[in-house]
Write an enzyme that holds these catalytic residues in place. Structure first.
Site, PDB file in Angstrom:
ATOM      1  N   LYS A   1       2.725   9.732   8.328  1.00 32.71           N
ATOM      2  CA  LYS A   1       1.950   9.365   9.529  1.00 32.71           C
ATOM      3  C   LYS A   1       2.511   9.877  10.871  1.00 32.71           C
ATOM      4  O   LYS A   1       2.110  10.925  11.321  1.00 32.71           O
ATOM      5  CB  LYS A   1       1.745   7.848   9.550  1.00 32.71           C
ATOM      6  CG  LYS A   1       0.813   7.381   8.424  1.00 32.71           C
ATOM      7  CD  LYS A   1       0.194   6.034   8.695  1.00 32.71           C
ATOM      8  CE  LYS A   1      -0.969   5.756   7.760  1.00 32.71           C
ATOM      9  NZ  LYS A   1      -0.616   5.118   6.498  1.00 32.71           N
TER      10      LYS A   1
ATOM     11  N   ASP B   1       9.211   2.504   1.784  1.00 32.74           N
ATOM     12  CA  ASP B   1       8.047   3.253   2.240  1.00 32.74           C
ATOM     13  C   ASP B   1       7.892   2.970   3.723  1.00 32.74           C
ATOM     14  O   ASP B   1       7.399   1.916   4.115  1.00 32.74           O
ATOM     15  CB  ASP B   1       6.812   2.824   1.442  1.00 32.74           C
ATOM     16  CG  ASP B   1       5.534   3.526   1.921  1.00 32.74           C
ATOM     17  OD1 ASP B   1       5.560   4.151   2.997  1.00 32.74           O
ATOM     18  OD2 ASP B   1       4.511   3.421   1.205  1.00 32.74           O
TER      19      ASP B   1
ATOM     20  N   PHE C   1       0.851  -1.188   0.000  1.00 28.78           N
ATOM     21  CA  PHE C   1       0.000   0.000   0.000  1.00 28.78           C
ATOM     22  C   PHE C   1       0.885   1.236   0.000  1.00 28.78           C
ATOM     23  O   PHE C   1       1.729   1.402   0.885  1.00 28.78           O
ATOM     24  CB  PHE C   1      -0.944   0.059   1.212  1.00 28.78           C
ATOM     25  CG  PHE C   1      -1.863   1.259   1.158  1.00 28.78           C
ATOM     26  CD1 PHE C   1      -3.006   1.245   0.370  1.00 28.78           C
ATOM     27  CD2 PHE C   1      -1.556   2.416   1.856  1.00 28.78           C
ATOM     28  CE1 PHE C   1      -3.830   2.366   0.286  1.00 28.78           C
ATOM     29  CE2 PHE C   1      -2.378   3.544   1.776  1.00 28.78           C
ATOM     30  CZ  PHE C   1      -3.525   3.508   0.992  1.00 28.78           C
TER      31      PHE C   1
HETATM   32  C1  PLP Z   1      -0.903   5.363   5.059  1.00 23.70           C
HETATM   33  C2  PLP Z   1       0.151   4.944   4.125  1.00 23.70           C
HETATM   34  C3  PLP Z   1       0.414   5.650   2.942  1.00 23.70           C
HETATM   35  C4  PLP Z   1      -0.431   6.813   2.492  1.00 23.70           C
HETATM   36  O1  PLP Z   1      -0.341   7.896   3.363  1.00 23.70           O
HETATM   37  P1  PLP Z   1      -1.387   9.120   3.235  1.00 23.70           P
HETATM   38  O2  PLP Z   1      -0.849  10.111   4.218  1.00 23.70           O
HETATM   39  O3  PLP Z   1      -2.728   8.584   3.587  1.00 23.70           O
HETATM   40  O4  PLP Z   1      -1.314   9.595   1.834  1.00 23.70           O
HETATM   41  C5  PLP Z   1       1.458   5.238   2.165  1.00 23.70           C
HETATM   42  N1  PLP Z   1       2.219   4.174   2.493  1.00 23.70           N
HETATM   43  C6  PLP Z   1       1.999   3.475   3.612  1.00 23.70           C
HETATM   44  C7  PLP Z   1       2.886   2.324   3.948  1.00 23.70           C
HETATM   45  C8  PLP Z   1       0.957   3.821   4.473  1.00 23.70           C
HETATM   46  O5  PLP Z   1       0.712   3.098   5.560  1.00 23.70           O
END
Ligand code: PLP
Length: 390
Positions: free
Chosen positions: A243, A214, A127
């Site tokens: 986050k 990520d 994701f």
């Molecule tokens: C939540 C998340 C995203 C997206 O972040 P947003 O601030 O909602 O755009 C991307 N990568 C990972 C691993 C995430 O958990």
């Protein structure tokens, strides 16, 4: 009739305030927060020193354009570079934006090397966000359905499968980067083994690919190290954060080092809000307080405690398949879809989440303590046991 666009399945509750790891709703009911706004509220709610720093900055200066120097950005970039081992930082406002920056950087790197159709290798169950490029990089058809045509230039392989990556290296000449989460969050709390991470690093070195991690969910101390890759002793070329970075104030970052550093020049990328003084103050204070309060060690210790206490409380309960994760990023997989547990937990005064259908996800604040662990186990274990009986 609501005027909100219908983009979320929402629980029927609204909170008025929080303190530490607890939230209070409009009826005065108090909840234990084991989710932290999905890994956002690193310092819990209303941390006094954090609130004071934000109030002070808000009273001075909220925003100036990035056409001027922003000293808080320079300090925050230093702080992140020191702790990550990467040389430079671009600031934005969210995880998907951080990943957009990383994808642009990878393509730019490819073009500089004469690769006209640069390809980024991405993972199954990944994701990366909901913008067009990041949903295309995401390995979940539900996120993509209805939004085709997807952005091209991604090639997908199974997560954790080094052999598959070696095959890619043999058959595709356009690869410029490999992008992965060290722990897949939305995908169900699956962690890449150290051997796999080291293997990816080595393949990236051999083929001059960028290794992009990520760490939007697993970064900023959640696993007990500043960054998830540090457990494996590797150094990626690009790392994305958001986050937990600002403890609730929106801020994201794309960090670059090695062959990914020094690529962008003025005009290649930008953001109006990215890294404004308020957001950078929030991130700087988050880093300072994580260190002052020993929260990396706390994440490791309390995470292990949650795991052992829950495992003990759910021992011999059929239907509990596996405990996964690291530090305060935990998943409990059940043998059946368990989305309904979220509402039952809410009724019992506990905030949790279920991801990938069958995985209870816990993402408590890094200040979670032993008293909170006891409350969590006392509330969650009976809920899981009753659910699996029913
Ligand atoms: C939540 C998340 C995203 C997206 O972040 P947003 O601030 O909602 O755009 C991307 N990568 C990972 C691993 C995430 O958990």
């Amino acid at each position: 009739m609501s005027h909100l666009m219908n983009t979320y399945g929402r629980q029927p509750v609204a909170f008025t305030h929080g303190k530490g790891c607890h939230l209070t709703d409009t009826e005065g009911k108090v909840y234990l927060d084991a989710l932290s706004g999905i890994a956002v509220n690193t310092l819990g709610h209303a941390h006094p020193a954090f609130v004071a720093a934000l109030a002070e900055q808000a009273g001075r200066l909220l925003h100036v354009s990035n056409i001027y120097r922003v000293p808080q950005q320079e300090q925050l970039a230093d702080a992140l570079a020191q702790r990550s081992g990467l040389a430079e930082v671009f600031f934005c406002n969210s995880g998907c934006e951080a990943n957009e920056a990383a994808i642009k950087l990878a393509r730019f790197y490819g073009h500089k090397r004469g690769i006209e159709n640069p390809t980024v290798v991405v993972m199954e169950k990944a994701f990366h966000g909901r913008t067009m490029a990041t949903l295309s990089a995401t390995g979940n058809y539900k996120v993509q359905a209805g939004f085709e045509p997807l952005v091209s230039g991604f090639l997908r392989v199974p997560y954790g499968d080094l052999q598959a990556l070696k095959q890619v290296a043999e058959h595709h000449g356009n690869v410029v980067a490999v992008m992965l989460e060290i722990i897949q969050g939305e995908g169900g709390i699956y962690m890449a083994s150290s051997e796999y991470q080291q293997g990816v690093r080595q393949l990236c070195n051999e083929h001059q690919w960028l290794m992009i991690c990520d760490e939007v969910q697993c970064g900023m101390g959640r696993t007990g190290e500043w960054f998830g890759y540090q457990h494996a002793g590797i150094l990626p070329d690009v790392v994305t954060l958001a986050k937990g970075l600002g403890s609730g104030v929106p801020v994201g970052a794309c960090l670059a080092g090695g062959r990914a550093a020094g690529l962008f020049g003025p005009g290649n990328h930008g953001s109006t809000f990215g890294g404004n003084p308020l957001a950078c103050t929030a991130a700087l204070k988050t880093i300072e307080l994580i260190e002052a309060e020993g929260l990396l060690a706390n994440a490791e210790r309390i995470g292990a405690l949650i795991r052992s206490e829950l495992a003990a409380a759910l021992k011999d309960v059929p239907g509990v398949v596996e405990f996964r994760g690291k530090g305060l990023m935990l998943g409990i997989e059940l043998d059946r879809p368990c989305g309904e547990l979220v509402g039952r937990a809410l009724a019992a005064g506990l905030l949790i989440n279920v991801t990938h259908d069958k995985v209870i996800r816990l993402l408590p604040a890094l200040i979670f303590g032993e008293a909170e662990v006891r409350e969590l186990v006392d509330k969650l274990a009976p809920l899981v046991r009753d659910f699996l009986k029913g």
